[in-house]
Structure formats: structure tokens, C-alpha cells
Design a protein around this motif. Sequence first.
Motif, PDB file in Angstrom:
ATOM      1  N   VAL A  94      -5.838 -10.363  -1.550  1.00 26.13           N
ATOM      2  CA  VAL A  94      -6.273  -9.059  -2.060  1.00 26.13           C
ATOM      3  C   VAL A  94      -7.385  -8.509  -1.171  1.00 26.13           C
ATOM      4  N   ILE A  95      -8.346  -9.368  -0.856  1.00 20.26           N
ATOM      5  CA  ILE A  95      -9.462  -8.959  -0.003  1.00 20.26           C
ATOM      6  C   ILE A  95      -8.969  -8.629   1.401  1.00 20.26           C
ATOM      7  N   GLU A  96      -8.117  -9.486   1.960  1.00 21.47           N
ATOM      8  CA  GLU A  96      -7.629  -9.276   3.324  1.00 21.47           C
ATOM      9  C   GLU A  96      -6.855  -7.973   3.435  1.00 21.47           C
ATOM     10  N   LEU A  97      -6.071  -7.643   2.411  1.00 22.16           N
ATOM     11  CA  LEU A  97      -5.310  -6.394   2.449  1.00 22.16           C
ATOM     12  C   LEU A  97      -6.234  -5.192   2.546  1.00 22.16           C
ATOM     13  N   VAL A  98      -7.257  -5.151   1.705  1.00 23.10           N
ATOM     14  CA  VAL A  98      -8.172  -4.004   1.697  1.00 23.10           C
ATOM     15  C   VAL A  98      -8.961  -3.942   3.006  1.00 23.10           C
ATOM     16  N   VAL A  99      -9.399  -5.089   3.499  1.00 26.22           N
ATOM     17  CA  VAL A  99     -10.117  -5.128   4.789  1.00 26.22           C
ATOM     18  C   VAL A  99      -9.200  -4.621   5.912  1.00 26.22           C
ATOM     19  N   TRP A 100      -7.950  -5.039   5.877  1.00 25.19           N
ATOM     20  CA  TRP A 100      -7.000  -4.590   6.895  1.00 25.19           C
ATOM     21  C   TRP A 100      -6.770  -3.087   6.813  1.00 25.19           C
ATOM     22  N   LEU A 101      -6.588  -2.576   5.605  1.00 19.68           N
ATOM     23  CA  LEU A 101      -6.381  -1.131   5.433  1.00 19.68           C
ATOM     24  C   LEU A 101      -7.573  -0.325   5.930  1.00 19.68           C
ATOM     25  N   ALA A 102      -8.772  -0.892   5.760  1.00 22.09           N
ATOM     26  CA  ALA A 102      -9.980  -0.194   6.223  1.00 22.09           C
ATOM     27  C   ALA A 102      -9.976   0.008   7.730  1.00 22.09           C
ATOM     28  N   GLY A 103      -9.199  -0.782   8.432  1.00 21.33           N
ATOM     29  CA  GLY A 103      -9.117  -0.662   9.889  1.00 21.33           C
ATOM     30  C   GLY A 103      -7.996   0.243  10.352  1.00 21.33           C
ATOM     31  N   GLN A 104      -7.256   0.812   9.398  1.00 24.28           N
ATOM     32  CA  GLN A 104      -6.132   1.692   9.759  1.00 24.28           C
ATOM     33  C   GLN A 104      -6.567   3.162   9.785  1.00 24.28           C
ATOM     34  N   LYS A 105      -5.890   3.924  10.596  1.00 26.03           N
ATOM     35  CA  LYS A 105      -6.180   5.355  10.711  1.00 26.03           C
ATOM     36  C   LYS A 105      -5.077   6.191  10.076  1.00 26.03           C
ATOM     37  N   TYR A 112       0.848  -1.197   0.000  1.00 27.97           N
ATOM     38  CA  TYR A 112       0.000   0.000   0.000  1.00 27.97           C
ATOM     39  C   TYR A 112       0.878   1.239   0.000  1.00 27.97           C
ATOM     40  N   GLU A 113       0.285   2.338  -0.435  1.00 27.70           N
ATOM     41  CA  GLU A 113       0.947   3.633  -0.419  1.00 27.70           C
ATOM     42  C   GLU A 113       0.116   4.603   0.407  1.00 27.70           C
ATOM     43  N   VAL A 114       0.792   5.463   1.144  1.00 21.65           N
ATOM     44  CA  VAL A 114       0.117   6.518   1.887  1.00 21.65           C
ATOM     45  C   VAL A 114       0.002   7.721   0.966  1.00 21.65           C
ATOM     46  N   ILE A 115      -1.231   8.148   0.689  1.00 19.32           N
ATOM     47  CA  ILE A 115      -1.450   9.232  -0.277  1.00 19.32           C
ATOM     48  C   ILE A 115      -1.991  10.501   0.367  1.00 19.32           C
ATOM     49  N   ALA A 116      -2.214  10.458   1.684  1.00 19.98           N
ATOM     50  CA  ALA A 116      -2.719  11.634   2.403  1.00 19.98           C
ATOM     51  C   ALA A 116      -2.236  11.571   3.847  1.00 19.98           C
ATOM     52  N   ASP A 117      -2.221  12.706   4.496  1.00 23.53           N
ATOM     53  CA  ASP A 117      -1.755  12.757   5.878  1.00 23.53           C
ATOM     54  C   ASP A 117      -2.807  12.279   6.869  1.00 23.53           C
ATOM     55  N   LYS A 118      -4.062  12.472   6.520  1.00 24.53           N
ATOM     56  CA  LYS A 118      -5.145  12.190   7.461  1.00 24.53           C
ATOM     57  C   LYS A 118      -6.169  11.252   6.844  1.00 24.53           C
ATOM     58  N   ALA A 119      -6.636  10.305   7.647  1.00 26.42           N
ATOM     59  CA  ALA A 119      -7.659   9.370   7.186  1.00 26.42           C
ATOM     60  C   ALA A 119      -9.047   9.976   7.339  1.00 26.42           C
ATOM     61  N   SER A 120     -10.002   9.458   6.614  1.00 25.82           N
ATOM     62  CA  SER A 120     -11.385   9.911   6.728  1.00 25.82           C
ATOM     63  C   SER A 120     -11.939   9.599   8.114  1.00 25.82           C
ATOM     64  N   ALA A 121     -12.940  10.360   8.514  1.00 23.84           N
ATOM     65  CA  ALA A 121     -13.513  10.181   9.855  1.00 23.84           C
ATOM     66  C   ALA A 121     -14.113   8.794  10.020  1.00 23.84           C
ATOM     67  N   LYS A 122     -14.716   8.277   8.962  1.00 26.88           N
ATOM     68  CA  LYS A 122     -15.293   6.933   8.991  1.00 26.88           C
ATOM     69  C   LYS A 122     -14.627   6.085   7.917  1.00 26.88           C
ATOM     70  N   PRO A 123     -14.492   4.779   8.174  1.00 28.14           N
ATOM     71  CA  PRO A 123     -13.852   3.912   7.184  1.00 28.14           C
ATOM     72  C   PRO A 123     -14.641   3.857   5.882  1.00 28.14           C
ATOM     73  N   GLN A 124     -13.909   3.913   4.773  1.00 21.60           N
ATOM     74  CA  GLN A 124     -14.537   3.890   3.458  1.00 21.60           C
ATOM     75  C   GLN A 124     -13.561   3.322   2.439  1.00 21.60           C
ATOM     76  N   VAL A 125     -14.051   2.471   1.578  1.00 20.88           N
ATOM     77  CA  VAL A 125     -13.252   1.944   0.480  1.00 20.88           C
ATOM     78  C   VAL A 125     -13.900   2.397  -0.821  1.00 20.88           C
ATOM     79  N   MET A 126     -13.096   2.965  -1.707  1.00 16.42           N
ATOM     80  CA  MET A 126     -13.571   3.370  -3.026  1.00 16.42           C
ATOM     81  C   MET A 126     -12.821   2.577  -4.086  1.00 16.42           C
ATOM     82  N   GLU A 127     -13.573   1.927  -4.953  1.00 18.99           N
ATOM     83  CA  GLU A 127     -12.968   1.245  -6.094  1.00 18.99           C
ATOM     84  C   GLU A 127     -13.180   2.120  -7.327  1.00 18.99           C
ATOM     85  N   PHE A 128     -12.102   2.645  -7.867  1.00 23.16           N
ATOM     86  CA  PHE A 128     -12.165   3.404  -9.107  1.00 23.16           C
ATOM     87  C   PHE A 128     -12.022   2.405 -10.258  1.00 23.16           C
ATOM     88  N   PHE A 129     -12.986   2.414 -11.175  1.00 27.54           N
ATOM     89  CA  PHE A 129     -13.010   1.398 -12.218  1.00 27.54           C
ATOM     90  C   PHE A 129     -13.663   1.952 -13.479  1.00 27.54           C
TER      91      PHE A 129
END
Length: 207
Positions: A196-207, A28-45
Motif C-alpha cells: 500500500v505504501i509502495e504504491l502511493v510512493v510510486w504514484l507520487a513519482g509519476q507525472k 490506480y485510476e487516472v482522474i485528471a489529464d495533468k499532474a500537479s506541478a509538485k508532488p503531493q499526496v492527499m489523504e481524504f479521511f
Amino acid sequence: MKKLLSLFLLSLTSFTLQAVEWQEDVHYEVIADKASAKPQVMEFFSFWCPACNAVEPIVKQMQSRLEAQGVRFDKVHVNFMHFATPETQEAATRAMMIGKVLKREGELNQAIFDRIHKQRGHIVSEQDLQAVFSASGVSTEEYGKMRDSFGVNSLTAKNNKWIDEYRSKLTRGVPAFIVNGKYRATFTRDMTPDQVIELVVWLAGQK
């Protein structure tokens, strides 16, 4: 019984180690300094993207896992691919939002994917999208009525706002997964669909 318990604990330990081993700049890459207030995953497709079509079964499992854990999941249809005109891509975004308002998003999205990638049909205009929906039981009249409705306009505007906000982070193309507004998932060649799924689920739990 003891053997089964040992196997269970071993698998649990392996899962924990796997989660801990996700590495920045590798998975994963960190693309911002601050995470969103609530967990959210966006798939751009894009519906026209072969890779997006290929991962759609994995995405459906991922979405189910995330929503079961209270994580918001949004599909964001991009409008900057070279497979179709901007106008047709915009029409496809609106079609996706019609499906969302009808609470048939998954089914109708799949119908568009299938028309392009399985049936090898051309979608070069809004009329082609209407034909896909008509074959799925959405009349041309209903499609036209909903196309410019307040709900579809609002959802389309939100979709395009997210594109503007994250366009500079999508240099590797789509599909791309932005998690909590702070992380972009990176999938290595050796990862399994479950990983792939586990990575995204794990990232969703990060701040």
C-alpha cells in the motif's frame, strides 16, 4: 558474501518488477489529464470512519516515507459522512488545524481517533473535542483562542476547498488517496501494508 549480494540483487529486482507491475484501473485510476506541478499526496479521511482509523498506522509510515523524499502530504478531513452532523465534522476539521498550528497534529489526531474508536466515547459537539484536547494538555482557553485565529481559518478553508475540488472523485468513500492531483490509488484485497505504501510512493513519482 556472494550469497548476501545475490539476495540483495534479487530483492532489488523484485522491488523494481513490483513497481513496474502497478496497473492502471487495477491499482490506480487516472482522474485528471495533468499532474500537479509538485508532488503531493492527499489523504481524504474522517475521524469517525472505522477504516480510516484502521489504516492510520500505515498512513503514518507512508507520510514519513513521502516527506523524507520531499513529497508534500496533506490530511484532508471530510465533512460529508453520516456519523456526525456537518457542524460537528466542521468542528473536527478545525480541531485538526489547531493541532497542526500547535505542531502536534499527529498526537492530537490520534487522541480524537482513540476517543471515538478505542474509548468508544461520543463526539457530538465542539465541547467534546475541547475535552479531548484538554486531556492532551491543550486548555479550553487556548483552544477557544486558536479556533477562530487567522491560521486555523486559512487551513480550514484550504481543507474545504480540496473537498469541493475532489468531491466527485470520492464516490468510493474514505480513506481515499489522491496523488499529484491526477491519480487515485486503488488497493486490492491481497495487498500488504508495505505494498500500500509502495504504491502511493510510486504514484507520487509519476507525472
